[in-house]
Scaffold this active site. Sequence first.
Site, PDB file in Angstrom:
ATOM      1  N   LYS A 162       4.756 -30.482 136.110  1.00  0.00           N
ATOM      2  CA  LYS A 162       5.561 -30.641 137.334  1.00  0.00           C
ATOM      3  C   LYS A 162       6.109 -29.301 137.796  1.00  0.00           C
ATOM      4  O   LYS A 162       6.524 -29.163 138.946  1.00  0.00           O
ATOM      5  CB  LYS A 162       6.703 -31.630 137.090  1.00  0.00           C
ATOM      6  CG  LYS A 162       6.229 -33.076 136.924  1.00  0.00           C
ATOM      7  CD  LYS A 162       7.407 -34.041 136.858  1.00  0.00           C
ATOM      8  CE  LYS A 162       6.949 -35.488 136.694  1.00  0.00           C
ATOM      9  NZ  LYS A 162       6.528 -35.794 135.297  1.00  0.00           N
ATOM     10  N   CYS A 190       9.001 -43.693 138.688  1.00  0.00           N
ATOM     11  CA  CYS A 190       8.241 -42.512 138.272  1.00  0.00           C
ATOM     12  C   CYS A 190       7.381 -42.763 137.042  1.00  0.00           C
ATOM     13  O   CYS A 190       6.687 -41.863 136.572  1.00  0.00           O
ATOM     14  CB  CYS A 190       9.202 -41.360 138.036  1.00  0.00           C
ATOM     15  SG  CYS A 190      10.214 -41.064 139.488  1.00  0.00           S
ATOM     16  N   HIS A 227       7.315 -35.542 130.609  1.00  0.00           N
ATOM     17  CA  HIS A 227       7.817 -36.002 131.900  1.00  0.00           C
ATOM     18  C   HIS A 227       8.486 -34.818 132.595  1.00  0.00           C
ATOM     19  O   HIS A 227       8.229 -34.564 133.759  1.00  0.00           O
ATOM     20  CB  HIS A 227       8.781 -37.170 131.680  1.00  0.00           C
ATOM     21  CG  HIS A 227       9.258 -37.789 132.952  1.00  0.00           C
ATOM     22  ND1 HIS A 227       8.405 -38.291 133.899  1.00  0.00           N
ATOM     23  CD2 HIS A 227      10.515 -37.964 133.450  1.00  0.00           C
ATOM     24  CE1 HIS A 227       9.104 -38.772 134.922  1.00  0.00           C
ATOM     25  NE2 HIS A 227      10.377 -38.573 134.681  1.00  0.00           N
ATOM     26  N   PHE A 283      13.380 -44.384 137.050  1.00  0.00           N
ATOM     27  CA  PHE A 283      14.683 -44.986 137.353  1.00  0.00           C
ATOM     28  C   PHE A 283      14.639 -46.463 136.946  1.00  0.00           C
ATOM     29  O   PHE A 283      13.590 -47.121 137.007  1.00  0.00           O
ATOM     30  CB  PHE A 283      14.970 -44.906 138.861  1.00  0.00           C
ATOM     31  CG  PHE A 283      15.515 -43.563 139.321  1.00  0.00           C
ATOM     32  CD1 PHE A 283      15.645 -42.486 138.453  1.00  0.00           C
ATOM     33  CD2 PHE A 283      15.906 -43.394 140.647  1.00  0.00           C
ATOM     34  CE1 PHE A 283      16.155 -41.265 138.896  1.00  0.00           C
ATOM     35  CE2 PHE A 283      16.415 -42.175 141.098  1.00  0.00           C
ATOM     36  CZ  PHE A 283      16.539 -41.113 140.226  1.00  0.00           C
ATOM     37  N   GLU A 290      14.476 -35.465 126.619  1.00  0.00           N
ATOM     38  CA  GLU A 290      13.087 -35.763 126.241  1.00  0.00           C
ATOM     39  C   GLU A 290      12.657 -34.845 125.087  1.00  0.00           C
ATOM     40  O   GLU A 290      12.047 -35.299 124.114  1.00  0.00           O
ATOM     41  CB  GLU A 290      12.149 -35.570 127.443  1.00  0.00           C
ATOM     42  CG  GLU A 290      10.682 -35.859 127.109  1.00  0.00           C
ATOM     43  CD  GLU A 290       9.728 -35.553 128.277  1.00  0.00           C
ATOM     44  OE1 GLU A 290      10.160 -34.886 129.243  1.00  0.00           O
ATOM     45  OE2 GLU A 290       8.563 -35.978 128.204  1.00  0.00           O
ATOM     46  N   HIS A 302       7.235 -33.198 141.475  1.00  0.00           N
ATOM     47  CA  HIS A 302       7.234 -34.535 140.886  1.00  0.00           C
ATOM     48  C   HIS A 302       6.623 -35.528 141.873  1.00  0.00           C
ATOM     49  O   HIS A 302       7.239 -35.846 142.887  1.00  0.00           O
ATOM     50  CB  HIS A 302       8.675 -34.909 140.537  1.00  0.00           C
ATOM     51  CG  HIS A 302       8.812 -36.194 139.778  1.00  0.00           C
ATOM     52  ND1 HIS A 302       7.739 -37.003 139.471  1.00  0.00           N
ATOM     53  CD2 HIS A 302       9.905 -36.806 139.251  1.00  0.00           C
ATOM     54  CE1 HIS A 302       8.174 -38.067 138.805  1.00  0.00           C
ATOM     55  NE2 HIS A 302       9.475 -37.965 138.656  1.00  0.00           N
TER      56      HIS A 302
END
Lengths: 79, 436
Positions: free
Chosen positions: B360, B188, B329, B424, B339, B365
Site C-alpha cells: 500500500k 477493506c 494489511h 472496518f 498488526e 489503499h
Amino acid sequence: MSEIADKVKKIVVEHLGVEESKVTPEASFIDDLGADSLDTVELVMAFEEAFNVEIPEDAAEKITTVKDAIDYIEKQKAA
Amino acid sequence: MSNGERAGLLLSAGMNSGRRRVVVTGMGIVGPLGLGVENVWSRLIAGESGIGTISQFDASDLPAQVAGEVPNGPREEGKLTLSEWVPTKDQRKMDRFIHMGLVAATEAVEDSGWKPQTEEEKCRTGVMIGSGIGGLQTIYDASITVHEGRAKRLSPFFIPSALINLVSGHVSIKYGFQGPNHSVVTACATGVHAIGDAARLIMFGDADVMVAGGAEATVCPLGIAGFCSARALSTGFNATPQQASRPWDKDRDGFVMGEGSGIVVLEEYEHAKARGAKIYGEVIGYGMSGDAYHITAPSEGHYGAYRAMRSALQSAGLTTADINYVNAHGTSTMADDLELEAVERLFGDDAKKLAMSSTKSATGHLLGAAGAVEAIFSILAIRDNVAPPTLNLDSPSRESVIDRVAHTAQQRPINIALSNSFGFGGTNASLIVRGV
C-alpha cells in the site's frame, strides 16, 4: 425532416450507441436498435427533458418505434 | 523431525486433505500503478509510487488531497483507455467501480484462456467479485437529482449502477458464466474474503472455475470527505504525495485512498491441468475472524488479526516456519504496529527469517480491492522470489526483528506467502498461497 425528428434521432443515437443510418422511422427501439426495457425508460425521460413535455406511463408504453416518438412529441407540441 | 517433515505431515491433515485443490490460472489488475499485471508488478518492485494529487475532482477544500488514481492513456504504456474495455454507450449505466472490475476481470479471464463451450462448463463457472463501498459517486449524483425535485428524472440505471454485486453480474453476462454468482462486502477485507470464499466453493464442488476479487472507486468527494471525517486519511503530505503512504514509519498520519481492481481466475487443479492451463500458484490456506471490539479500531494486540492468521495456517496444515513472506494489511495508520505485534507474537522465533512488506506504500489503499491486488502480489513474489518493498519506511515507529523490506525490493527465496486484510467492523481475513 422536421426539427423534432432530427432531435429525436440524435437522442436515440446518443443513448443507444447505434449508427445514425439505422435510426429509420420504422426502427423499433427493442427489436432493431438493441434497447432493453431500462433503455426505453431512459429514452422516454430524455425525450421529456429535451422537448419539455410530459409523457405519462401509458403513453410511453405505446412508443416503441422512432416514428411513435416523433408523432407523440409533434402532437404534444402542436396542442 | 525437520520443519519440512513436520509441514508435510501437517499438510496432509490440513485444508487440502481429501478436498479439491484450487489453483490460480488467470490474473488482472488495474490500479494506481497502471493497467496489466506484469506492468504493475515491474513498477512495484522498481520502487515506483502510484500516488499523486487528486485529479478526478477539485479536492482543494478537503484536508486530504492525495490519492492513488488509475492513470488514463494508451494500453501499450500500461494505462487505461476505458472505451477499449467498456463500450461507451454502456459506461454511463455503471458506476466507476464496475468499470474497474470489468477491466480487471477481462484481463484475468483472457489471461486464463478459459472459454467454456458447453452448457455444463458454463454452469460450472462462477463469479464472486466484491466491493467495500460500491457506487458512491452514483449515489451522490442521484441524491442531487432527487434533492433538486427531479426524482422522476432519476435514471433507470441508478440502482444497477450502484449495487455492489453488479460487477459479478456484468462479468457473468459478458462471458456467459452461469455458475454461482455471488459478492462479498467486508470493507477493506473484501478482496481476501472473495478469493477465500470462492476457493471454498470450488473445494466443496459448487463450481470448477471462479472469477474472484474486488473492485473499488471512491476517489470522489463523498469518499474522501467521509474518510477524512473518520480521521483515517493522510493529510500532512499534500505537497509531496508520493511520501504520503508510509506504513510503519513514525511520520505516518493516515492511509491514502487508491482505486482500481484485482481479479483472479481460480480453478480446480485437475481441471486446470487437463486443459493445459498456465498455473500461477495455489490457494492453500484461508482464515477469518471478528474483533467484536470497535467499529473502526482494532483491539490492543490485534488478537483478531492473530486469530485470522493462525486459522489460515491451520487450514493449510502449516506452521509459521513455512511462511517466507507476509503481505501486510499495513495501511499507514496507527494500526500498523498492532498488526506487526500480532505477527511477531504468532511467528515467535520464526519472525527473524520473515520478510513482510506493505505494498500500500506504492498503491495506496484500494479498500475492497486491496486484498485481491495484494494476493496477486503475493503470488508474483513467490513466482519471482522477490519481496516487494515498503516505500517511505525511513524510520520505524517500532523496532522489529522482521525485515520490512524498506525502500527496495529484495531477492530472497519465497515458497509460501500469507496476505492479510482487515476491515472496518472488526473483520479480519488471511490468505495463504504457494507455488505449484
